[in-house]
Design a protein around this motif. Structure first.
Motif, PDB file in Angstrom:
ATOM      1  N   LEU A   1       0.834  -1.196   0.000  1.00  0.00           N
ATOM      2  CA  LEU A   1       0.000   0.000   0.000  1.00  0.00           C
ATOM      3  C   LEU A   1       0.873   1.252   0.000  1.00  0.00           C
ATOM      4  CD1 LEU A   1      -2.593  -1.366   2.575  1.00  0.00           C
ATOM      5  CD2 LEU A   1      -2.689  -1.467   0.081  1.00  0.00           C
ATOM      6  N   ASP A   2       0.233   2.408  -0.064  1.00  0.00           N
ATOM      7  CA  ASP A   2       0.997   3.649  -0.247  1.00  0.00           C
ATOM      8  C   ASP A   2       1.139   4.448   1.052  1.00  0.00           C
ATOM      9  OD1 ASP A   2      -1.571   4.517   0.057  1.00  0.00           O
ATOM     10  OD2 ASP A   2      -1.635   5.742  -1.763  1.00  0.00           O
ATOM     11  N   TYR A   3       1.226   3.746   2.179  1.00  0.00           N
ATOM     12  CA  TYR A   3       1.473   4.430   3.451  1.00  0.00           C
ATOM     13  C   TYR A   3       2.281   3.506   4.368  1.00  0.00           C
ATOM     14  CZ  TYR A   3      -2.632   1.737   5.049  1.00  0.00           C
ATOM     15  OH  TYR A   3      -3.529   0.739   5.358  1.00  0.00           O
ATOM     16  N   GLY A   4       2.757   4.086   5.472  1.00  0.00           N
ATOM     17  CA  GLY A   4       3.546   3.306   6.417  1.00  0.00           C
ATOM     18  C   GLY A   4       4.991   3.118   5.994  1.00  0.00           C
ATOM     19  N   GLN A   5       5.486   4.008   5.128  1.00  0.00           N
ATOM     20  CA  GLN A   5       6.862   3.859   4.654  1.00  0.00           C
ATOM     21  C   GLN A   5       7.876   4.065   5.792  1.00  0.00           C
ATOM     22  OE1 GLN A   5       4.579   5.785   3.211  1.00  0.00           O
ATOM     23  NE2 GLN A   5       4.448   5.318   1.024  1.00  0.00           N
ATOM     24  N   CYS A   6       8.805   3.156   5.899  1.00  0.00           N
ATOM     25  CA  CYS A   6       9.922   3.280   6.837  1.00  0.00           C
ATOM     26  C   CYS A   6      10.996   2.296   6.393  1.00  0.00           C
ATOM     27  CB  CYS A   6       9.487   3.009   8.278  1.00  0.00           C
ATOM     28  SG  CYS A   6       8.822   1.351   8.559  1.00  0.00           S
ATOM     29  N   ARG A   7      12.097   2.261   7.114  1.00  0.00           N
ATOM     30  CA  ARG A   7      13.182   1.365   6.744  1.00  0.00           C
ATOM     31  C   ARG A   7      13.795   0.766   8.002  1.00  0.00           C
ATOM     32  NH1 ARG A   7      14.099   6.630   6.180  1.00  0.00           N
ATOM     33  NH2 ARG A   7      15.911   7.597   7.168  1.00  0.00           N
ATOM     34  N   LEU A   8      14.270  -0.451   7.874  1.00  0.00           N
ATOM     35  CA  LEU A   8      14.988  -1.113   8.959  1.00  0.00           C
ATOM     36  C   LEU A   8      16.468  -0.937   8.662  1.00  0.00           C
ATOM     37  CD1 LEU A   8      14.709  -2.860  11.527  1.00  0.00           C
ATOM     38  CD2 LEU A   8      14.839  -4.887  10.054  1.00  0.00           C
ATOM     39  N   ALA A   9      17.182  -0.254   9.566  1.00  0.00           N
ATOM     40  CA  ALA A   9      18.569   0.108   9.281  1.00  0.00           C
ATOM     41  C   ALA A   9      19.453  -0.067  10.506  1.00  0.00           C
ATOM     42  CB  ALA A   9      18.643   1.552   8.795  1.00  0.00           C
ATOM     43  N   PHE A  10      20.724  -0.306  10.253  1.00  0.00           N
ATOM     44  CA  PHE A  10      21.719  -0.294  11.324  1.00  0.00           C
ATOM     45  C   PHE A  10      21.966   1.144  11.752  1.00  0.00           C
ATOM     46  CE2 PHE A  10      23.229  -4.293   9.177  1.00  0.00           C
ATOM     47  CZ  PHE A  10      22.942  -5.144  10.229  1.00  0.00           C
ATOM     48  N   ALA A  11      22.371   1.313  12.996  1.00  0.00           N
ATOM     49  CA  ALA A  11      22.764   2.636  13.489  1.00  0.00           C
ATOM     50  C   ALA A  11      23.924   2.457  14.458  1.00  0.00           C
ATOM     51  CB  ALA A  11      21.598   3.342  14.163  1.00  0.00           C
ATOM     52  N   TYR A  12      24.884   3.362  14.351  1.00  0.00           N
ATOM     53  CA  TYR A  12      26.126   3.273  15.113  1.00  0.00           C
ATOM     54  C   TYR A  12      26.263   4.489  16.026  1.00  0.00           C
ATOM     55  CZ  TYR A  12      26.899   0.250  11.060  1.00  0.00           C
ATOM     56  OH  TYR A  12      26.757  -0.704  10.073  1.00  0.00           O
ATOM     57  N   PRO A  13      26.772   4.302  17.247  1.00  0.00           N
ATOM     58  CA  PRO A  13      26.964   5.440  18.152  1.00  0.00           C
ATOM     59  C   PRO A  13      27.929   6.469  17.550  1.00  0.00           C
ATOM     60  CG  PRO A  13      27.135   3.361  19.345  1.00  0.00           C
ATOM     61  CD  PRO A  13      27.129   3.015  17.888  1.00  0.00           C
ATOM     62  N   GLU A  14      27.608   7.743  17.759  1.00  0.00           N
ATOM     63  CA  GLU A  14      28.506   8.809  17.323  1.00  0.00           C
ATOM     64  C   GLU A  14      29.877   8.615  17.976  1.00  0.00           C
ATOM     65  OE1 GLU A  14      26.843  12.586  18.226  1.00  0.00           O
ATOM     66  OE2 GLU A  14      25.151  12.380  16.850  1.00  0.00           O
ATOM     67  N   GLY A  15      30.930   8.803  17.196  1.00  0.00           N
ATOM     68  CA  GLY A  15      32.279   8.673  17.731  1.00  0.00           C
ATOM     69  C   GLY A  15      32.778   7.251  17.836  1.00  0.00           C
ATOM     70  N   SER A  16      31.922   6.281  17.482  1.00  0.00           N
ATOM     71  CA  SER A  16      32.330   4.880  17.539  1.00  0.00           C
ATOM     72  C   SER A  16      33.286   4.565  16.404  1.00  0.00           C
ATOM     73  CB  SER A  16      31.088   3.981  17.451  1.00  0.00           C
ATOM     74  OG  SER A  16      31.438   2.642  17.225  1.00  0.00           O
TER      75      SER A  16
END
Length: 219
Positions: free
Chosen positions: A100-115
């Motif tokens: 459908l044309d709603y609920g867009q998002c993404r599953l992504a990695f995220a890293y701590p700043e300065g890591s």
């Protein structure tokens, strides 16, 4: 209110980012329903269609078990549950009819700043916190990476500050939550959107016409 045994049941998220969109979509399809303030079922008044408001994690199972004929939930939930069913030898737990044309998002990695971590290729030996362990484990397997996966049911973004993980993998829409927790978005491993799914069990003839009509209207 239409009183008939052959009523169509549609499962949607009871509260969350998809709820209002789903209700609006069904109303745009012409459905008029009645629902008490605290009721988790909306009864169709002009169509033999009832809405069940449930936890989004329960929707794939309700559709798979033929408790509900149709369901609407995020592709992220469907993929996590599909992998869980596959681990039990169940290959086709539901039919994906339409994105459908709603609920867009993404599953992504995220890293701590300065890591010193900034790329998925550096994940070997690290610990990843996520609410979607099977999707992450599948990604690691496909990319021949060996990392530990810790399941978090909520507030995944605080796992690094708690010392539970070096990296997270979470749903992202605007990125504001990541920034507020001093995390830098990395690789996207899954693009998600709301999806319409149908039970894998054959729809009985007395329901087929209304199921097809509702699916066509949604399309």
């Amino acid at each position: 209110m239409i009183q008939t045994q052959a009523r169509i049941k549609v499962a949607i998220q009871k509260n969350g980012r998809l709820t209002e969109h789903c209700l609006e979509l069904l109303q745009q399809c012409g459905l008029k329903y009645s629902r008490g303030r605290d009721q988790l079922i909306g009864y169709g008044e002009n169509m033999p269609v009832d809405i069940l408001l449930v936890r989004d994690d329960d929707i794939p199972g309700l559709v798979r078990d033929d408790v509900c004929d149709l369901g609407i939930c995020g592709f992220n939930v469907l993929e996590e549950k599909r992998l869980a069913f596959a681990s039990k030898g169940i290959s086709k737990p539901f039919k994906l009819l339409q994105k459908l044309d709603y609920g867009q998002c993404r599953l992504a990695f995220a890293y701590p700043e300065g890591s010193n971590l900034s790329d998925a290729s550096q994940l070997n030996g690290e610990t990843i916190a996520t609410s979607y362990p099977r999707i992450v484990e599948d990604y690691l397997k496909r990319h021949k990476l060996k990392a530990s996966v810790v399941e978090f049911s909520g507030a995944v973004e605080i796992a690094p500050s708690l010392g539970r993980a070096q990296v997270i993998c979470d749903l992202v829409s605007t990125g504001a939550t990541l920034a507020a927790n001093r995390l830098v978005e990395g690789e996207t491993i899954l693009q998600s959107v709301a999806c319409l799914v149908q039970t894998p069990i054959d729809i009985p003839p007395e329901k087929t016409e209304w199921v097809n009509r509702l699916v066509e209207r949604i399309a």
